[in-house]
Every structure is written in C-alpha cells, then in structure tokens.
Write a protein that holds these residues in place. Structure first.
Motif, PDB file in Angstrom:
ATOM      1  N   THR A 348      70.194  14.691  60.306  1.00  0.00           N
ATOM      2  CA  THR A 348      70.272  15.353  61.609  1.00  0.00           C
ATOM      3  C   THR A 348      70.775  14.360  62.641  1.00  0.00           C
ATOM      4  O   THR A 348      70.093  13.391  62.989  1.00  0.00           O
ATOM      5  N   ARG A 361      72.355  18.732  68.715  1.00  0.00           N
ATOM      6  CA  ARG A 361      72.031  18.324  67.361  1.00  0.00           C
ATOM      7  C   ARG A 361      72.994  18.946  66.349  1.00  0.00           C
ATOM      8  O   ARG A 361      73.445  20.065  66.537  1.00  0.00           O
ATOM      9  N   VAL A 363      73.273  19.188  61.984  1.00  0.00           N
ATOM     10  CA  VAL A 363      72.730  18.866  60.663  1.00  0.00           C
ATOM     11  C   VAL A 363      73.900  18.713  59.694  1.00  0.00           C
ATOM     12  O   VAL A 363      74.690  19.641  59.499  1.00  0.00           O
TER      13      VAL A 363
END
Length: 417
Positions: A348, A361, A363
C-alpha cells in the motif's frame, strides 16, 4: 595538514562565481580573480596556450589570449547539445568535455592558491534545472577524484533562500522580495513566512517579468527602464508587507536606479549584490546551523515536492513509513526502502500532501513472484521524480539471500500527485 574548504559555486552561462566559508568570519567570502581583485565574475571561457601547453580559464584565459599564442574556446553553454567538436593541440573535444573541464578548472584555479587544499563540500548553483547540465555535473566527482556526496547541485532559487535566511532575523520578520535581473530579463520572487500555523511554511511566489523588462529591450535607455521597474516595484510592494528587498543579476550592476530606488526603500531595507547565489550555495555546503530553517519550516516553491511518499505497514496503528519526504527540489528528492513481505503480495503506497494535510493511497499487487515461505521475500521500493508532482515508485524483487535468489523482476508504478 590540508586546508579544508566548503565551496559555493554560481554557474551561469556567461560567468561563474565562487565563495568559500571563512571560519574566522563565520560567513562565506567571495573569491576574486587572481589578476583582478575588483571583480568576482569569472568569464566562462577557456584558452589553450601553445606557448606553455597549458589550459587557462576565466580571467586568466582572458588575459593569456592577448599575451600568448593559442586557441580561445567560448560559447560552451550555448553549444552543449551540439555534436560539433573542436580540435585543440591535435585533440578533438566535444562541448560536453569542455564544459566539464571549464567547471573543474574554475575550482582548481582557486585551490591552487593554497599549498594543500581539500574540498569537504561543493554546492553548485545553476539558474534552473537542465537535464544536460545536471547530468554532466552529477559526474563531476569522477573528474575531481572525490566521493560522490561531496558535490551537490541546487538552483538559484534555493541558494537565494539559503542566503536570505542566514541574514539577521529582523530582515525576514515579514515577507522578503528578491528581484533577479539576468541577461534573460527580470524575475521576481516574494518569500512569505508563515509562523502562526503548523507546519510553519516558507512560500515562494514567482512572477516572470522577462517580457516586460530586459536589457535587450531598453539598450541605453536606462531612464525608461527605471520608470518601468519602479512601476513593477510599486505594484508588487502593495501585495504584502515586505521587510527587505534583495537585488541581484547583471541588470542591476550599473547605477541606473533613481525613481525605483525611492519606491523600493519606502519602509524597508534594500540590498544589491551579485554574489547572493554563490554565498547561498556556500551556506548550503556548510549545512548544520545554516540549514536550520529547512528543519523548522516547510519550504514551498515551484520546484519543491509537497508530499511525503511511503507505505502503510497495515498494522493496527496504520503505521506510515516514508520512502521520501517533501520540502526539497524534485531533482534532489529520492529514497529507497527495503521491506520484507509478511504473508502478502500487496504493497500500500501512501502519498501524504503536507500543504493540504490529506493523503492518497494505492494498493499495488506484485505479480509473478515465485512461491516462497512467509517473510522470505524482500522488496526494494525506490521513489524517483520527473517533476515536482510526477514520478514513479520502482519495486524490485531482492530475493532472500542464497536460499531464495532474486528473480530480477522490476515493477514501475507511475504517479501524479
């Protein structure tokens, strides 16, 4: 014992300036030409003397060309991207080779004044970031036979900040104005200091006036230049309360300011100097107490990264581990972090914007890795920038010792923040 020097270099297209840190005065001191103590501007020309079989640079080159037989080389900056070569004393040189030679000779000419001299740190200040120049300067440590971390490259703007924030604090209690009048024209920077909120911030506002004011536009008409500059100074002076004004650049070298001086001096102190950038670079070279403002303030300029970039450990506390931190020029911002994967094939990535106190963010799933026991996959995460808000996170499989060799797989996750 060798004398140790911290050196600042202002490298412009037409001339170079040097300064070194004077331990007794506890401030940078400009280096004058050997043959002319009245000037610190060293011309960016080379001269090869066939009489002495010796290369000269700067003021010595200007003098030797009239007293000795040989070859003059100039226009080095302008021809950096040229494929043309120059033959001197039977050897062919590219302009890139001549550029590196010129920079090294400028430094060596100063060091030769001392019986034994050693560079502890050299910071080279250039007008703006240029891939070609940056690349050549990044390899200079090889020619100078020093460690790579001895030489650092920065910008005029950053050097200006180092100079200003190492002046008495009363000069920057409020906003500070910096006018840079180079051969390209006039640029204006207003440095605003915010002390009453967290994080404490230094914000630099830039106005490009090269279209309105330039040396080529006015020629000998300094009266009109004075009138036009006074209008700009009055207009900019009304936008913020300014404690001090700094003027630098060849455009301010002659005594043409009359009306504009009256405008600039209204309730503030005014300083004129051609050596602001070289001395600022020297302060950066010394570091320590002279870079304390970078530790206390978050510096926001047109070339600085505004975000911290790292990863979340995914634990209960959602721990953030930075790879790079913002507040520095994008071309001097890079970092690497090694992580050991714990029962996951995902990373992440977190982008934390310091200015707006928010985050983004992503991933990233690492495909194609071989099956390995838990905690036996080590990844290297590296951040590199292409601009203040664009770059990439490069993820490399490092394996885990001899038992689990690397696959040499590389993943590249580009970002725009």
């Amino acid at each position: 014992m060798a004398e140790v020097f911290y050196i600042g270099m202002d490298l412009c297209s037409d001339f170079t300036q040097l300064s070194y840190y004077n331990d007794i005065k506890r401030e940078p001191e400009s280096v004058s030409q050997l043959n002319n103590k009245e000037t610190y501007l060293m011309p960016n020309i080379l001269f090869y003397s066939t009489d002495t079989e010796h290369w000269y640079v700067g003021g010595e080159a200007s003098e030797a060309r009239f007293n000795e037989n040989g070859t003059v080389v100039d226009g080095i900056f302008e021809n950096l991207n040229s494929e043309e070569t120059i033959t001197v004393a039977g050897r062919e040189y590219t302009y890139k080779e001549l550029f590196t030679m010129m920079v090294k000779l400028h430094i060596d000419t100063f060091l030769y004044r001392y019986e034994a001299a050693e560079i502890r740190k050299l910071v080279i200040s250039v007008e703006t970031f240029d891939h070609e120049i940056f690349g050549l300067l990044s390899e200079l440590y090889k020619e100078m036979n020093v460690d790579k971390n001895v030489i650092e490259i920065t910008s005029h703007l950053d050097s200006g900040l180092y100079y200003i924030f190492n002046q008495p604090a009363e000069l920057w209690n409020n906003s500070v104005a910096l006018y840079d009048y180079s051969t390209d024209g006039l640029n204006y920077y207003r440095i605003d200091i915010s002390k009453n909120k967290e994080p404490k911030t230094i914000n630099v506002v830039h106005e490009d006036y090269t279209g309105e004011i330039s040396l080529s536009k006015y020629g000998n008409d300094t009266y009109q230049m004075d009138v036009d500059f006074a209008k700009i100074a009055e207009y900019e002076g009304k936008k913020a309360y300014i404690s001090a004004v700094f003027l630098t650049g060849v455009g301010f070298s002659n005594k043409w300011m009359k009306k504009s001086t009256n405008v600039l001096c209204q309730g503030r102190r005014v300083f004129v100097g051609q050596n602001i950038y070289t001395k600022g670079a020297c302060y950066r070279a010394v570091g320590g107490e002279y870079s304390s403002f970078y530790n206390e303030y978050f510096v926001e300029t047109k070339e600085n990264v505004l975000s911290d970039i790292g990863i979340s450990l995914g634990d209960e506390k959602d721990t953030f581990v930075p790879i790079v931190t913002g507040g520095n020029q994008w071309y001097n911002t890079a970092g690497t972090l090694n992580v050991i994967m714990d029962d996951t094939d995902k990373v992440t990535i977190v982008y934390k914007n310091r200015k707006f106190d928010d985050e983004k963010r992503e991933v990233v799933r690492i495909h194609g890795l071989p099956k390995r026991p838990n905690k036996t996959t080590k990844l290297s995460l590296e951040v590199e920038f292409e601009s203040p808000n664009e770059g990439a996170v490069i993820i490399r499989d490092m394996g885990f010792g001899k038992m689990f060799p690397t696959t040499n797989k590389i993943y590249r996750k580009e970002f725009k923040i």
